[in-house]
Every structure is written in structure tokens, then in C-alpha cells.
Design an enzyme around this catalytic site. Structure first.
Site, PDB file in Angstrom:
ATOM      1  N   LYS A 150      -5.210   4.714   8.626  1.00  0.00           N
ATOM      2  CA  LYS A 150      -4.958   5.313   7.535  1.00  0.00           C
ATOM      3  C   LYS A 150      -5.041   6.901   7.642  1.00  0.00           C
ATOM      4  O   LYS A 150      -5.957   7.245   8.143  1.00  0.00           O
ATOM      5  CB  LYS A 150      -5.728   5.027   6.288  1.00  0.00           C
ATOM      6  CG  LYS A 150      -5.314   5.648   5.127  1.00  0.00           C
ATOM      7  CD  LYS A 150      -6.132   4.771   3.687  1.00  0.00           C
ATOM      8  CE  LYS A 150      -5.511   5.507   2.403  1.00  0.00           C
ATOM      9  NZ  LYS A 150      -6.403   4.591   1.308  1.00  0.00           N
ATOM     10  N   GLU A 172      -4.685  -3.624   2.620  1.00  0.00           N
ATOM     11  CA  GLU A 172      -5.749  -2.929   2.951  1.00  0.00           C
ATOM     12  C   GLU A 172      -7.225  -3.295   2.486  1.00  0.00           C
ATOM     13  O   GLU A 172      -7.596  -3.709   1.452  1.00  0.00           O
ATOM     14  CB  GLU A 172      -5.599  -1.522   2.253  1.00  0.00           C
ATOM     15  CG  GLU A 172      -6.643  -0.372   2.350  1.00  0.00           C
ATOM     16  CD  GLU A 172      -6.574   0.660   1.317  1.00  0.00           C
ATOM     17  OE1 GLU A 172      -7.102   2.006   1.559  1.00  0.00           O
ATOM     18  OE2 GLU A 172      -5.788   0.432   0.348  1.00  0.00           O
ATOM     19  N   CYS A 203      -2.066   2.515   1.760  1.00  0.00           N
ATOM     20  CA  CYS A 203      -2.008   2.694   0.297  1.00  0.00           C
ATOM     21  C   CYS A 203      -1.344   4.346   0.138  1.00  0.00           C
ATOM     22  O   CYS A 203      -0.449   4.497   0.149  1.00  0.00           O
ATOM     23  CB  CYS A 203      -3.561   2.563  -0.059  1.00  0.00           C
ATOM     24  SG  CYS A 203      -3.844   2.593  -1.605  1.00  0.00           S
TER      25      CYS A 203
END
Length: 538
Positions: A362, A303, A413
Site C-alpha cells: 500500500k 485488505e 483501500c
């Protein structure tokens, strides 16, 4: 009428009992907090809820002291909150690793304040859910609901609350993750109805243990046989899980895919500055070339591997872009992408011609890190911790990540803690799982807990999982949850490994979290039948 003075020793006794109950609840919550990393005493999860269950269901001060005026059913919520504070607070202690934030220009005292607020807020949110569960359980016990129906209802309510919790942005410490990564047999129950199957298993065994203790205390001579039911359920659940775990992985040779992983180890505190940018460009371009020379068919980066807008840098000055043109092998690149006046945290598929051919944004942004909840209230109080000085834009939950090497289920994440995000992608045909994360500046505790979530996602969806993180733990996990490779923390590492594309669909992928709805529905039917029976007796 009793004299007021008569109530004084009783009132003192009640207060002492309540303090003792709160201490027991807090201690049992802390014991549950020992189950995930760094301690991983996963066996405690099968007994650590039982004391709370007993306190909520069996403890009735008024029945002990009928003339005491201080009793109220609402007190039973307090032990639950104490338990929740002990569990969630202890398990989430890694949040304190955010401090110090002086590199962001935040003074030391303000840094401590911000981190404490985040930790207390998330902990209190988890404790509040346990309090709601206790209120419902207390209502059932006061209503005279049978022990079996209490176990069914208590398990369903707990799973229902965790499912509602997962719809928001503060999900992390689900009871299910206490078994990861060590109890692989029980984690395979996740293939039946997702993580809530594991939660239901743990809560139901605890509930049966508690009800067995309550039943034995009601007898003049406690009967040990009442514990056979929870022990038997514990063994049966593990046998079912072991049966799923024991199934061989049958992989087709033409489904093999050699993936390279780069753990760049560029600390967040320098990533935003020229030295960090230079290190990132050098680390990822050099690592990419080396992995391709080792036979990698594609390379995965973490990320925010490149801490700038992918389209914002002159491509002739971008060594990663130039390396892709030179080697002609795709890269899954973590970077930022503009969208209107805001930005997305994204994973891009960069094709051999240097163009981005697919993109995943995300979905679950980190509260107070990548966006500010309750902006009007908190915006002036807490500076954002994100490297991008604007609230990020979340991705849509129904994304699809098609690549030249097959369709992937992606999580960036914090997405790893939300299994339904992966289920939606696998249900649409994703053949393997990719997660890209930046876990700096946290300790190895968070790194291990994050790996625990990714390991559960691999099992639930019967998919190989490849993890690339900035500072560890990067790794490769097979569909049975076995870790084939894991990096060391806080070092630069590259690794190439073979995974396999799979097209199987577990019950969870097909039907979702059907168990929670089933438990709640059966409990509701049981309560209605009981009410009908009571009315007919009148």
C-alpha cells in the site's frame, strides 16, 4: 474629509454584506457536498461553484462604498474558506463513523476528540486550497483580467491545486468524484487527461455561468443570451463523453478470467483478537474452496483479510495455506508483511504451491490511522488507530504486480483516490485492476464514495476492475463504469465473475494529466500578452 460618524452606517452595511456573502458561500459549499454519496445530487456540481466565483470576482465593497476604511482584498478569501468548509466538511462527514474507539482502549471522550480532530483537519486542508484559489482569482479580477482569461486561468489554477493536493496524503474530495457513479458520460472525459478533465469541465462551466451573471448585471436589462455559452459547453462536454461511452467493448475470448471475491465481514473491533482471527481463517478458507469449486481461476480477498503476518503463523495451522495447497488455485491475499522493524499493508499472490510470488505494498497510508504525520507534534496527542502498533511503511509508487494470470494494477483501500498510482501500473502493461479494502467501521456513505473512486479508475484506464472489501461494497466494474455486481454491506458474501484482460491505452495512460499543464500554460501566455499590450499602450 468625511466625518467618522458617517462611516458607522456604512460600516454596519459592510459587515451585513460580508455576513451575507459568507452565508451564501457556505450554503453553496454545502450544496456541492450533496453531490457525492449518500445524496448523489450530481447535477448541483455544475452550478454550486458559480456563487463563490461571483463573490470572489464581482464583489468589491470598496467600489460600493469608496470612503469606507474597512475594505481589504483579503476578505475575498473568507467566502472561499466558508465554501470549502461546507463542501469538504459535509462530504467527509463519514469520518465521524470512526467513533466509538473504546474497543482500542480509548475512552469515550478521547474517542470523540480524536475523530473531531481528524475531520476538522482534513476539512480545513481542503478549505485552505479553495482559499488559495480565491486569492489568485481576486488578484486577476483586481488586475482587470478579461472574463475569458479569468475562466481559463481559474479552471487551470483549480486543477493545478487539486493536482498538487493529490501528491500528498489527504486527497479524497476532488470535484471530479461528484459525478461518480451516475454521470457516466462525463466521467468518460477521464480517458482524455484523467480525473482533472472532469474537474476542468465542472469548474469551467461554473466559471462561465458566473461570468455570464456578472455580465448581465452590468447591463441595465440583463441579456439571457449570455448564458448560451456555458449551456453550450455543458452540452458539448456531455456529447463528447457520451461518444466515448458509446464505444462497444470488444473482448477476446482468450482474455477472459474468472475471478472469485470474498467479502469476509470480520469487523475490525474483533479482528485483532482470537475470535476475529478464528472467523477470518474460517471465512477465507471456506470461501476460497467454494469459489474454486465454482470455477474461479483466482480468488481476491480484502485488505488485511488475515490480521497477522503471513509468514508469522505455523503453516500447518493455517487453513488458508492448506486450502491453496489442496485446490491448487492462486489467491490474492491481503495481509501484513514485515520489512525491517516495520510492516507493510500488502496484497500477495499466493501460488498453488503456497509461496508468495508477487507483492504490492500500500502506497498511500491513512494519516493518523496507519502512520502519524508530524510525529513530534501529534504523537503524544493522538493514539494511532491502526491494528498494527507501529507506523507502517508505505510502498513505492513504481511497483509492478505480475501474476501467473496476467499483470494487474493494484490499489489497497486509500490508494483508490490517487489515479496516478494506477496510471503508472497500466502504462507498464497492467491488464486489469484489483482493489482490496477494509472500510469497517464506516457507514455505507464511505463505501459508496470509495466505489465511486474505483469506478473512475476503471473508466480512466479502460480496464475491468475487481473490488474486494471486508464489509462492502465489493464488486465488479467494467471499463465503461457499469457495475456488473455489487455486494450488500456488512454481510459475508462470495461471488465469482468473469472479467477480461485488456491492453488498450487511453490518452490519459499515454500522456498523463496534460490538460492541467496546458490550461495553466495558456493562462500564463494570456497574462503575459495582456501585460505586453498594456505596456505598449503606455
Amino acid at each position: 474629509m468625511a466625518n467618522v460618524q458617517d462611516f458607522k452606517p456604512q460600516a454596519f452595511k459592510i459587515k451585513s454584506d460580508r455576513a451575507f456573502q459568507l452565508a451564501i458561500a457556505l450554503i453553496s459549499g454545502i450544496l456541492m457536498g450533496l453531490t457525492p454519496a449518500p445524496f448523489n445530487v450530481w447535477g448541483l456540481a455544475w452550478v454550486a461553484i458559480a456563487p463563490l466565483w461571483i463573490l470572489v470576482v464581482a464583489t468589491d465593497v470598496k467600489s460600493t462604498y469608496p470612503s469606507a476604511p474597512l475594505t481589504t482584498p483579503r476578505f475575498k478569501i473568507l467566502p472561499a474558506i466558508a465554501w470549502g468548509l461546507g463542501y469538504h466538511g459535509f462530504a467527509l462527514a463519514w469520518i465521524m463513523g470512526l467513533h466509538p474507539l473504546m474497543w482500542l482502549g480509548i475512552p469515550w471522550l478521547a474517542s470523540v476528540t480524536i475523530v473531531l480532530i481528524i475531520w476538522l483537519f482534513v476539512t480545513a486542508w481542503g478549505a485552505a486550497l479553495v482559499g488559495v484559489w480565491a486569492w489568485i482569482m481576486s488578484w486577476m479580477s483586481r488586475s482587470g483580467v478579461s472574463a475569458g482569461l479569468r475562466v481559463l486561468g481559474g479552471t487551470g489554477v483549480w486543477c493545478g491545486l487539486e493536482s498538487i493536493w493529490a501528491l500528498g496524503s489527504l486527497n479524497w474530495t476532488s470535484v471530479s468524484y461528484t459525478q461518480s457513479p451516475h454521470n457516466l458520460a462525463i466521467l468518460h472525459l477521464g480517458q482524455i487527461s484523467g480525473a482533472m478533465t472532469v474537474t476542468a469541465a465542472i469548474v469551467s462551466v461554473n466559471g462561465l455561468l458566473a461570468e455570464a451573471w456578472i455580465a448581465s448585471r452590468r447591463q441595465r436589462e440583463p441579456r439571457k443570451t449570455v448564458y448560451l455559452v456555458p449551456i453550450s459547453l455543458f452540452l458539448v462536454l456531455h456529447l463528447i463523453g457520451f461518444g466515448l461511452y458509446s464505444r462497444p467493448l470488444i473482448e477476446a475470448p482468450n482474455a477472459a478470467l474468472k475471478v472469485g471475491i470474498i467479502q469476509g465481514n470480520v469487523p475490525t473491533r474483533i479482528k485483532l483478537f482470537s475470535d476475529g482471527l478464528r472467523r477470518a481463517l474460517e471465512s477465507y478458507s471456506t470461501g476460497y474452496r467454494t469459489l474454486v469449486d465454482r470455477g474461479a481461476e483466482v480468488v481476491l480477498t480484502p485488505e488485511g483479510a488475515l490480521p497477522f503476518l503471513w509468514e508469522g503463523m505455523n503453516r500447518t495451522q493455517n487453513p488458508v495455506y492448506q486450502a491453496v495447497l489442496e485446490k491448487g488455485v492462486p489467491v490474492w491475499l491481503g495481509t501484513f508483511v514485515p520489512q525491517g522493524t516495520r510492516y507493510t499493508q500488502s496484497l500477495l499472490t499466493i501460488a498453488p504451491n503456497g509461496e508468495a510470488v508477487s507483492r504490492y505494498n500500500k502506497v498511500k497510508l491513512v494519516p493518523l490511522g496507519e502512520y502519524t504525520p508530524f510525529q513530534d507534534l501529534l504523537g503524544g496527542l493522538i493514539n494511532r488507530l491502526s491494528p498494527i502498533r507501529a507506523d507502517m511503511l508505505p510502498g513505492s509508487p513504481d511497483q509492478q504486480f505480475d501474476t501467473p494470470l496476467g499483470q494487474a494494477a493494484v490499489g489497497i483501500c486509500y490508494d483508490s483516490a490517487f489515479p496516478d498510482l494506477f496510471r503508472a501500473q497500466v502504462a507498464k502493461g497492467a491488464e486489469f485492476i484489483l482493489t482490496a479494502s477494509n472500510l469497517d467501521p464506516y457507514s455505507t456513505t464511505l463505501k459508496a464514495q470509495h466505489q465511486a473512486h474505483d469506478l473512475m479508475r476503471a473508466i480512466e484506464h479502460d480496464r475491468w476492475s475487481v473490488r474486494a472489501t471486508n464489509t462492502g461494497y465489493s464488486g465488479v466494474i467494467d471499463p465503461h463504469g457499469r457495475i456488473h455486481w455489487r455486494s450488500q454491506p456488512d454481510v459475508y458474501e462470495i461471488h465469482a465473475d468473469t472479467i477480461y484482460r485488456r491492453q488498450t491505452k487511453t490518452l490519459y495512460v499515454r500522456w498523463g494529466n496534460w490538460l492541467t499543464a496546458g490550461l495553466v500554460g495558456l493562462a500564463a501566455i494570456g497574462l503575459l500578452l495582456r501585460k505586453k499590450a498594456l505596456l505598449s499602450e503606455r
